[in-house]
Design a protein around this motif. Structure first.
Motif, PDB file in Angstrom:
ATOM      1  N   ARG A  91       0.842  -1.195   0.000  1.00 54.16           N
ATOM      2  CA  ARG A  91       0.000   0.000   0.000  1.00 54.16           C
ATOM      3  C   ARG A  91       0.871   1.236   0.000  1.00 54.16           C
ATOM      4  NH1 ARG A  91      -3.661  -2.829  -0.827  1.00 54.16           N
ATOM      5  NH2 ARG A  91      -3.487  -1.785  -2.802  1.00 54.16           N
ATOM      6  N   SER A  92       0.316   2.327  -0.485  1.00 54.97           N
ATOM      7  CA  SER A  92       0.997   3.610  -0.382  1.00 54.97           C
ATOM      8  C   SER A  92       1.019   4.021   1.092  1.00 54.97           C
ATOM      9  CB  SER A  92       0.238   4.677  -1.170  1.00 54.97           C
ATOM     10  OG  SER A  92       0.248   4.348  -2.543  1.00 54.97           O
ATOM     11  N   ARG A  94       1.513   6.804   3.910  1.00 56.48           N
ATOM     12  CA  ARG A  94       1.480   8.264   4.084  1.00 56.48           C
ATOM     13  C   ARG A  94       1.637   8.675   5.541  1.00 56.48           C
ATOM     14  NH1 ARG A  94      -2.665   7.259   0.293  1.00 56.48           N
ATOM     15  NH2 ARG A  94      -2.013   7.810  -1.826  1.00 56.48           N
ATOM     16  N   TRP A 220       4.635   6.612  -4.075  1.00 56.66           N
ATOM     17  CA  TRP A 220       5.064   7.414  -5.236  1.00 56.66           C
ATOM     18  C   TRP A 220       4.854   8.887  -4.918  1.00 56.66           C
ATOM     19  CZ3 TRP A 220       7.094   5.550  -9.867  1.00 56.66           C
ATOM     20  CH2 TRP A 220       7.197   4.156  -9.916  1.00 56.66           C
ATOM     21  N   GLY A 222       4.217  11.913  -6.757  1.00 57.12           N
ATOM     22  CA  GLY A 222       3.875  12.543  -8.027  1.00 57.12           C
ATOM     23  C   GLY A 222       4.273  14.006  -8.082  1.00 57.12           C
ATOM     24  N   ARG A 265     -10.123  -3.797  -5.099  1.00 61.29           N
ATOM     25  CA  ARG A 265      -9.726  -3.200  -6.385  1.00 61.29           C
ATOM     26  C   ARG A 265     -10.438  -4.006  -7.464  1.00 61.29           C
ATOM     27  NH1 ARG A 265      -7.908   0.274  -3.590  1.00 61.29           N
ATOM     28  NH2 ARG A 265      -5.746   0.983  -3.393  1.00 61.29           N
TER      29      ARG A 265
HETATM   30  C1  LIG Z   1       2.617   8.051 -10.645  1.00 56.82           C
HETATM   31  C2  LIG Z   1       2.044   8.107  -9.267  1.00 56.82           C
HETATM   32  C3  LIG Z   1       2.092   9.275  -8.548  1.00 56.82           C
HETATM   33  C4  LIG Z   1       1.590   9.328  -7.256  1.00 56.82           C
HETATM   34  N1  LIG Z   1       1.721  10.471  -6.530  1.00 56.82           N
HETATM   35  C5  LIG Z   1       1.298  10.518  -5.256  1.00 56.82           C
HETATM   36  C6  LIG Z   1       1.515  11.689  -4.465  1.00 56.82           C
HETATM   37  O1  LIG Z   1       2.091  12.683  -4.902  1.00 56.82           O
HETATM   38  N2  LIG Z   1       1.077  11.685  -3.185  1.00 56.82           N
HETATM   39  C7  LIG Z   1       0.444  10.596  -2.649  1.00 56.82           C
HETATM   40  O2  LIG Z   1       0.068  10.646  -1.486  1.00 56.82           O
HETATM   41  N3  LIG Z   1       0.232   9.453  -3.373  1.00 56.82           N
HETATM   42  C8  LIG Z   1       0.656   9.392  -4.653  1.00 56.82           C
HETATM   43  N4  LIG Z   1       0.494   8.249  -5.405  1.00 56.82           N
HETATM   44  C9  LIG Z   1      -0.113   7.071  -4.788  1.00 56.82           C
HETATM   45  C10 LIG Z   1      -1.536   6.813  -5.312  1.00 56.82           C
HETATM   46  O3  LIG Z   1      -2.386   7.834  -4.865  1.00 56.82           O
HETATM   47  C11 LIG Z   1      -1.940   5.433  -4.785  1.00 56.82           C
HETATM   48  O4  LIG Z   1      -1.206   4.452  -5.467  1.00 56.82           O
HETATM   49  C12 LIG Z   1      -3.432   5.181  -4.952  1.00 56.82           C
HETATM   50  O5  LIG Z   1      -4.163   6.075  -4.172  1.00 56.82           O
HETATM   51  C13 LIG Z   1      -3.806   3.756  -4.548  1.00 56.82           C
HETATM   52  O6  LIG Z   1      -3.394   3.454  -3.239  1.00 56.82           O
HETATM   53  P1  LIG Z   1      -2.444   2.191  -2.964  1.00 56.82           P
HETATM   54  O7  LIG Z   1      -1.117   2.480  -3.607  1.00 56.82           O
HETATM   55  O8  LIG Z   1      -2.336   2.095  -1.486  1.00 56.82           O
HETATM   56  O9  LIG Z   1      -3.116   1.008  -3.581  1.00 56.82           O
HETATM   57  C14 LIG Z   1       0.975   8.186  -6.700  1.00 56.82           C
HETATM   58  C15 LIG Z   1       0.937   7.000  -7.436  1.00 56.82           C
HETATM   59  C16 LIG Z   1       1.470   6.943  -8.685  1.00 56.82           C
HETATM   60  C17 LIG Z   1       1.463   5.622  -9.440  1.00 56.82           C
END
Ligand SMILES: Cc1cc2nc3c(=O)[nH]c(=O)nc-3n(C[C@H](O)[C@H](O)[C@H](O)COP(=O)(O)O)c2cc1C
Length: 273
Positions: A91-92, A94, A220, A222, A265
Motif C-alpha cells: 500500500r501507499s 502516508r 510514489w 507525483g 480493487r
Molecule cells: C505516478 C504516481 C504518482 C503518485 N503520486 C502521489 C503523491 O504525490 N502523493 C500521494 O500521497 N500518493 C501518490 N500516489 C499514490 C496513489 O495515490 C496510490 O497508489 C493510490 O491512491 C492507490 O493506493 P495504494 O497504492 O495504497 O493502492 C501516486 C501513485 C502513482 C502511481
C-alpha cells in the motif's frame, strides 16, 4: 578482442546462438561450435544470456567472468500465492516514523532491484536518496517553488492537480508533498537513453515492492515527479547528474502505523486478441 570462447565441452547444441538477443552468436551448422559475428563485438549488450543458456558451462564471455554468475536457488522463490499476497498487500504509505533509515538498508534494497530490466540492457538507472530533515526541507521547497510557478501561470497542470490547494495546505504546515517521510528516493536515467522513463519507472516499481517485502513504507511522489519533468533546474538542485533526469520518485521510510486489510480493487479489463 574475442567476445567469447568455448571450451572443449561444447556440444554444439546452439542454445547460446538462440539466446543472443543481438544475434552476435552464430552457429554455422547444427552441431558446430558457435562463432562471434565478426566486427560486431561492440553491439554486445552484456546481458549474459549466451552464458546462462549453455547446459555444459562451456561458453566463456570475455566481459562477464564466470565467478560473477550466481546460481539460481529455485526453492527460495516465493510461491505464486505468497507473491500475489505481497503485491495485493503493498500500500501507499502516508504516515512515517520520522527517524531516517540507515543508508546501508537503503543501499541493500537498491542492490536487490538492480536486475530490473532496462531497454537494450542499458543499466543506466541511478538513484538520489534525499537523506535527513534539512535535505527533505530543501527538496520540499523546490517542489513548492515549482507549484508556485504553475499556480501563478494558471497552467492546466495546476488545475488538474489542484496545485493551489496543495500550496495552501503546505502554507498551513501540512506536508502534502512528502507526507512526513524521512526520505525521497529519485530514480534517474540519461535523457538521451533508449527508454529512460520506462527504465527508471520499472526500477522504482520494483523498489516499492522490495520495500514492502522488508516492512518499509513507500509511496510514489507525483508532485516531485511532475516538478522534475516540468522544471529542469529541480534535477540539478537535487544532485541528479548532468544529462540525466529524475523520472520516478518514492517517499520512503519506516511506516508509523500498520494496516490490517487489503481494500477492494476491481479486476482490470482483459481482452484476448
Ligand atoms: C505516478 C504516481 C504518482 C503518485 N503520486 C502521489 C503523491 O504525490 N502523493 C500521494 O500521497 N500518493 C501518490 N500516489 C499514490 C496513489 O495515490 C496510490 O497508489 C493510490 O491512491 C492507490 O493506493 P495504494 O497504492 O495504497 O493502492 C501516486 C501513485 C502513482 C502511481
Amino acid at each position: 578482442m574475442e567476445l567469447f570462447t568455448v571450451t572443449d565441452s561444447c556440444t554444439g547444441c546452439g542454445l547460446c546462438a538462440t539466446a543472443c538477443p543481438a544475434s552476435l552468436v552464430r552457429q554455422r551448422a547444427p552441431g558446430s561450435p558457435p562463432q562471434a559475428l565478426a566486427g560486431r563485438e561492440a553491439h554486445c549488450i552484456r546481458c549474459g544470456h549466451c552464458v546462462i543458456a549453455c547446459p555444459t558451462k562451456s561458453f566463456l564471455h570475455a566481459l562477464l567472468p564466470p565467478e560473477d554468475f550466481e546460481p539460481i536457488r529455485r526453492k527460495e522463490f516465493p510461491s505464486p500465492a505468497s507473491l500475489r499476497h505481497l503485491l495485493m498487500a503493498r500500500r501507499s504509505c502516508r504516515a512515517y516514523a520520522p527517524t531516517p533509515v540507515p543508508r546501508s538498508d537503503i543501499v541493500a534494497l537498491i542492490e536487490t532491484v538492480r536486475h530490473a530490466p532496462t531497454g537494450h540492457n542499458m543499466r543506466q538507472v541511478g538513484y538520489v536518496v534525499v537523506d535527513g530533515p534539512g535535505r527533505m526541507d530543501a527538496a520540499r521547497q523546490l517542489v513548492l517553488d515549482w507549484i508556485a510557478l504553475e499556480v501563478a501561470a494558471q497552467s492546466p497542470r495546476a488545475a488538474e492537480l489542484h496545485l493551489a490547494g496543495a500550496a495552501r495546505a503546505a502554507a498551513r504546515g501540512k506536508d502534502v508533498i512528502f507526507r512526513g517521510a524521512p526520505h525521497v528516493i529519485v530514480a534517474h536515467a540519461p535523457i538521451k537513453g533508449i527508454s529512460p522513463d520506462v527504465d527508471a519507472t520499472i526500477a522504482a516499481a520494483w523498489l516499492e515492492i522490495a520495500a514492502a517485502a522488508s516492512g518499509f513504507g513507500a509511496c510514489w511522489c507525483g508532485y516531485l515527479m511532475f516538478a522534475l519533468a516540468a522544471h529542469p533546474p529541480v534535477n540539478a538542485a537535487l544532485g541528479i547528474p548532468a544529462g540525466h533526469r529524475g523520472y520516478a520518485a518514492l517517499l520512503f521510510g519506516r511506516p508509523a502505523t500498520r494496516v490490517g486489510s487489503i481494500p477492494p480493487r476491481e479486476m482490470p479489463g482483459v481482452e484476448f486478441f
